[in-house]
Design an enzyme around this catalytic site. Structure first.
Site, PDB file in Angstrom:
ATOM      1  N   CYS A  10       0.843  -1.197   0.000  1.00 37.34           N
ATOM      2  CA  CYS A  10       0.000   0.000   0.000  1.00 37.34           C
ATOM      3  C   CYS A  10       0.875   1.243   0.000  1.00 37.34           C
ATOM      4  O   CYS A  10       2.082   1.162   0.241  1.00 37.34           O
ATOM      5  CB  CYS A  10      -0.981   0.005   1.162  1.00 37.34           C
ATOM      6  SG  CYS A  10      -0.240  -0.131   2.787  1.00 37.34           S
ATOM      7  N   GLU A  43      -8.119   7.905   4.833  1.00 32.67           N
ATOM      8  CA  GLU A  43      -7.737   7.690   3.449  1.00 32.67           C
ATOM      9  C   GLU A  43      -8.902   7.379   2.527  1.00 32.67           C
ATOM     10  O   GLU A  43      -9.860   6.704   2.911  1.00 32.67           O
ATOM     11  CB  GLU A  43      -6.684   6.571   3.367  1.00 32.67           C
ATOM     12  CG  GLU A  43      -5.426   6.964   4.112  1.00 32.67           C
ATOM     13  CD  GLU A  43      -4.266   6.025   3.937  1.00 32.67           C
ATOM     14  OE1 GLU A  43      -3.124   6.503   4.048  1.00 32.67           O
ATOM     15  OE2 GLU A  43      -4.482   4.823   3.702  1.00 32.67           O
TER      16      GLU A  43
END
Length: 186
Positions: free
Chosen positions: A70, A119
């Site tokens: 990620c 996020e």
């Protein structure tokens, strides 16, 4: 502060529209600032996904199990370019074609470090070519393991504290993507 913490990220609104920039460090300080991120799943030929245990030195959710890789695209950087860059940096894997399968927006506080994740997370998936073996960077990854998506969902349900807080949501996006292929008999 690590060099990566000084990188810029793209701040976004709830629909993912760009609003400006901040550093990685600034966007992860409480109360957090919503920013663009991505989560990558690598699949093997059996449909299992690669999980990584985040390194102990990570500033957010260290030693928790997460998706294969990620990160954050730089402002204006295309997601596939950013994700491919991070696959090389974290896992030493190159040349995987990635497809976006959804978005998962979330907020999570890390009680151990005081940092937050807020996020707008694009979920990407790619098939690891046969014969390619990840070579993880120990500053990024403590361990790796393969697991089926149904088994992963069951494990998160029974012991969520061992997993990064975004993993359930991004795995659910991946599971939704996989259903049509399974129904078609592919």
């Amino acid at each position: 502060m690590t060099a990566r913490e000084a990188h810029l990220v793209e701040l976004v609104d709830a629909e993912g529209r760009a609003l400006g920039t901040a550093t990685v460090a600034e966007s992860h300080q409480a109360p957090g600032r919503l920013h663009r991120a991505f989560s990558v799943f690598l699949r093997d030929e059996f449909g299992q996904v690669l999980l990584q245990q985040r390194a102990a030195v990570k500033t957010r959710f260290p030693l928790r199990w997460a998706n294969s890789c990620c990160g954050h695209p730089l402002p204006g950087e295309p997601l596939p370019v950013a994700a491919s860059r991070r696959l090389i940096e974290e896992l030493g894997v190159e040349g995987v074609e990635l497809t976006e399968v959804g978005v998962y927006a979330y907020y999570a506080e890390d009680p151990a470090t005081g940092r937050v994740e807020y996020e707008y997370d694009h979920v990407l998936v790619g098939d690891l070519p046969a014969g390619v073996h990840p070579t993880p960077d120990p500053d990024e990854v403590a361990d790796l393991r393969w697991v089926s998506v149904p088994m992963l969902l069951a494990e998160i349900e029974s012991d969520s504290r061992s997993y990064a807080p975004w993993l359930l949501g991004v795995t659910q996006r991946l599971a939704l993507e996989a259903r049509p292929a399974q129904l078609d008999g592919r």
